[in-house]
Design an enzyme around this catalytic site. Structure first.
Site, PDB file in Angstrom:
ATOM      1  N   HIS A 173       0.837  -1.192   0.000  1.00  0.00           N
ATOM      2  CA  HIS A 173       0.000   0.000   0.000  1.00  0.00           C
ATOM      3  C   HIS A 173       0.876   1.249   0.000  1.00  0.00           C
ATOM      4  O   HIS A 173       1.905   1.305   0.668  1.00  0.00           O
ATOM      5  CB  HIS A 173      -0.922   0.011   1.224  1.00  0.00           C
ATOM      6  CG  HIS A 173      -2.052   0.982   1.078  1.00  0.00           C
ATOM      7  ND1 HIS A 173      -1.963   2.291   1.492  1.00  0.00           N
ATOM      8  CD2 HIS A 173      -3.298   0.835   0.557  1.00  0.00           C
ATOM      9  CE1 HIS A 173      -3.104   2.909   1.238  1.00  0.00           C
ATOM     10  NE2 HIS A 173      -3.932   2.051   0.662  1.00  0.00           N
ATOM     11  N   HIS A 174       0.458   2.242  -0.779  1.00  0.00           N
ATOM     12  CA  HIS A 174       1.275   3.444  -0.969  1.00  0.00           C
ATOM     13  C   HIS A 174       1.466   4.228   0.332  1.00  0.00           C
ATOM     14  O   HIS A 174       2.390   5.042   0.447  1.00  0.00           O
ATOM     15  CB  HIS A 174       0.642   4.354  -2.033  1.00  0.00           C
ATOM     16  CG  HIS A 174       1.640   5.085  -2.866  1.00  0.00           C
ATOM     17  ND1 HIS A 174       2.734   5.733  -2.342  1.00  0.00           N
ATOM     18  CD2 HIS A 174       1.724   5.271  -4.212  1.00  0.00           C
ATOM     19  CE1 HIS A 174       3.436   6.303  -3.310  1.00  0.00           C
ATOM     20  NE2 HIS A 174       2.849   6.014  -4.452  1.00  0.00           N
ATOM     21  N   SER A 175       0.627   3.989   1.320  1.00  0.00           N
ATOM     22  CA  SER A 175       0.787   4.688   2.594  1.00  0.00           C
ATOM     23  C   SER A 175       2.054   4.259   3.319  1.00  0.00           C
ATOM     24  O   SER A 175       2.533   4.973   4.212  1.00  0.00           O
ATOM     25  CB  SER A 175      -0.429   4.439   3.495  1.00  0.00           C
ATOM     26  OG  SER A 175      -0.576   3.061   3.786  1.00  0.00           O
ATOM     27  N   ASN A 364       5.996   9.352   3.083  1.00  0.00           N
ATOM     28  CA  ASN A 364       5.613   9.993   1.831  1.00  0.00           C
ATOM     29  C   ASN A 364       5.706  11.511   1.996  1.00  0.00           C
ATOM     30  O   ASN A 364       5.109  12.078   2.916  1.00  0.00           O
ATOM     31  CB  ASN A 364       4.165   9.633   1.471  1.00  0.00           C
ATOM     32  CG  ASN A 364       4.038   8.221   0.931  1.00  0.00           C
ATOM     33  OD1 ASN A 364       4.422   7.945  -0.185  1.00  0.00           O
ATOM     34  ND2 ASN A 364       3.486   7.331   1.750  1.00  0.00           N
TER      35      ASN A 364
END
Length: 521
Positions: A173-175, A364
């Site tokens: 997951h990009h998180s 991020n």
């Protein structure tokens, strides 16, 4: 070294393997994965990580890895304990704060690897293993990972394809982090085939040496610096205006590759091809460009040919008429680039973290950059690369990524995560596609002793109908077209058009070299 020989990582002086569960930084009150537990000091999710959980931005990173040998599952499990699971993001849950609604924290947990390593049953003797892998990854994009466990998994497909003996699919997951950092983390779990103790070598930009100058040289250097600063301010101002216009009203032209509203909720088809990195470098050297300039240039050329064919099909013309120019005039087609603004962690630091339990900065911190693409039929294929180089050179002299990140931060603090997500979503959906180019190892590497044939990263869940990712590895370059099939029903043709564009570009360089040789003789 074959994987069956047991490519097991250990700390020096430490014998045997630990159990296949990790409890790094857990207190005694915590339970197994899924319960959440209670952490002594809960770390909150960053704003960018929270945004990747919004329904219109629920993005997953996919890394398809081809192996030259079948995958030895016990070896993978044993080594994950000592490497990937030591990263706090891969051994933590994302739990909503009981006191503050909408706020999420990283809560360390015990990791049960059986929930994270999926090995599907594969029927022997299938007709098309390549299609099976393609369908499997596409079906994977229809699903999500439950928040009751750390948001990553690995799918092992022990099936022989045309370019690998087995395939591993990482889904993250990009998180958990941006694409560059996550790929660096995965590469930190690998070692060189020629030297099993050495980390992969990633090429870095060489800094230009400062030369001692006289008085005139210093004056000239000052003037160049002043011109560079003025160009930086001018380009940044123009990019800010374009960003505002794109958010408010400026949309890309409607085209066969622009996804419809809600495309982020649709499954993706991942199609990839591998080409020679040496061919790309030959073009790069001939035009005094960069690898990024070349791959963006051939992508523009391939998209132009693909769109020309799609427009011809839309107009229901005869096959013969498709040879002509069917592109509409003044088509506006832009790509969004996501730029990581956080300093690169580096594989050395990541490997040290997994070896010695040290801390590294992570997360991020992403800004957006708009890249206009040339969609036209050029008689000289080299023009696409020249135009790409001019665009990228200009973007290098702009603070666009920092500005867009700052705007998102301000909106987030003043109006909340929903408003920041809506702003980013509106900005991205007014463009057509996403493009990225990641630099990979210079030499062949092995993942826990499994030699790799290729690396093919991609994403799903983003509000674009098309994404093109390039990934270098040793002397090869693999590009991945991830597309919504409702928007691009024939991604294989688009891949073929990009490959054809590279061949034409290489041929043009060779012809130019021959012409110069003839002239000079």
């Amino acid at each position: 070294m074959s994987p069956k020989e047991g490519f097991i990582w250990r700390r020096k002086g430490k014998p045997n393997l630990k159990p296949v569960e990790t409890a790094r930084r857990l207190n005694e009150t915590q339970k197994d994965e899924g319960s959440g537990g209670v952490a002594e000091e809960a770390e909150p999710l960053s704003p960018s990580a929270r945004m990747f959980h919004e329904p219109n931005f629920n993005v997953y990173i996919i890394a398809i890895i081809g192996c030259k040998t079948t995958v030895d599952l016990p070896v993978i499990k044993s080594n994950l304990v000592h490497t990937l699971l030591k990263h706090p993001r891969f051994s933590s849950l994302q739990v909503e704060d009981e006191k503050e609604k909408g706020k999420f924290n990283w809560i360390p947990t015990n990791v049960n690897l059986e929930k994270h390593i999926i090995v599907p049953e594969i029927e022997p003797g299938m007709d098309s293993p390549d299609r099976f892998v393609e369908d499997y990854v596409s079906n994977l994009s229809k699903t999500t990972i439950s928040r009751t466990q750390p948001l990553w998994d690995i799918h092992i497909l022990n099936v022989k394809t045309s370019d690998a003996e087995a395939v591993g699919v990482f889904r993250i997951h990009h998180s958990l982090g941006d694409g560059t950092s996550l790929m660096s983390l995965l590469l930190a779990c690998t070692r060189q085939i020629s030297d099993p103790e050495a980390l992969p070598t990633i090429p870095v930009k060489k800094s230009k040496e400062k030369k001692h100058r006289g008085d005139y040289g210093r004056i000239w250097g000052w003037l160049l610096g002043a011109c560079w600063f003025l160009a930086l301010m001018w380009n940044t101002t123009v990019d800010i205006i374009m960003f505002g216009a794109t958010v408010l009203f400026l949309k890309d032209s409607k085209s066969p590759i622009k996804g419809p509203p809600g495309v982020e909720l649709m499954p993706r088809r991942f199609v990839y091809r591998t080409v020679s990195l040496e061919d790309i470098k030959m073009v790069k050297n001939a035009l005094n460009a960069t690898v990024n300039d070349v791959v963006l240039g051939v992508t523009q050329a391939g998209l132009s040919q693909y769109l020309n064919w799609r427009y011809a099909e839309t107009k229901k013309r005869h096959e013969a008429s498709a040879i002509g120019n069917n592109l509409p005039k003044d088509i506006r087609l832009r790509s969004t680039l996501l730029i990581n603004l956080r300093p690169s962690v580096g594989m050395q630091a990541l490997a040290a973290m997994m070896e010695k339990d040290t801390e590294v900065k992570w997360g991020n911190r992403i800004g957006y950059v708009l890249v206009p693409l040339t969609i036209a039929l050029r008689s000289n294929p080299l023009d696409y690369v020249r135009e790409a180089k001019a665009t990228i050179d200009r973007k290098k002299r702009s603070l666009e990524a920092i500005f867009t990140y700052s705007i998102a931060e301000v909106v987030l603090k003043l109006f909340g995560i929903k408003a920041a997500s809506a702003l980013s979503h509106r900005f991205i959906t007014h463009t057509t596609m996403c493009f990225s180019n990641l630099v990979g190892p210079l030499e062949e590497i092995g993942f826990y002793g499994h030699p790799l044939a290729y690396l093919a990263p991609g994403c799903y869940g983003q509000p674009h109908g098309l994404m093109v990712n390039f990934q270098s590895y040793a002397n090869k370059m693999t590009f991945v077209v991830s597309a919504d099939e409702g928007t691009i029903p024939d991604p294989h043709r688009l891949c073929n058009d990009i490959i054809k564009a590279l061949e034409l570009t290489k041929d043009a360089v060779l012809e130019r070299g021959k012409a110069r040789g003839t002239t000079s003789s």
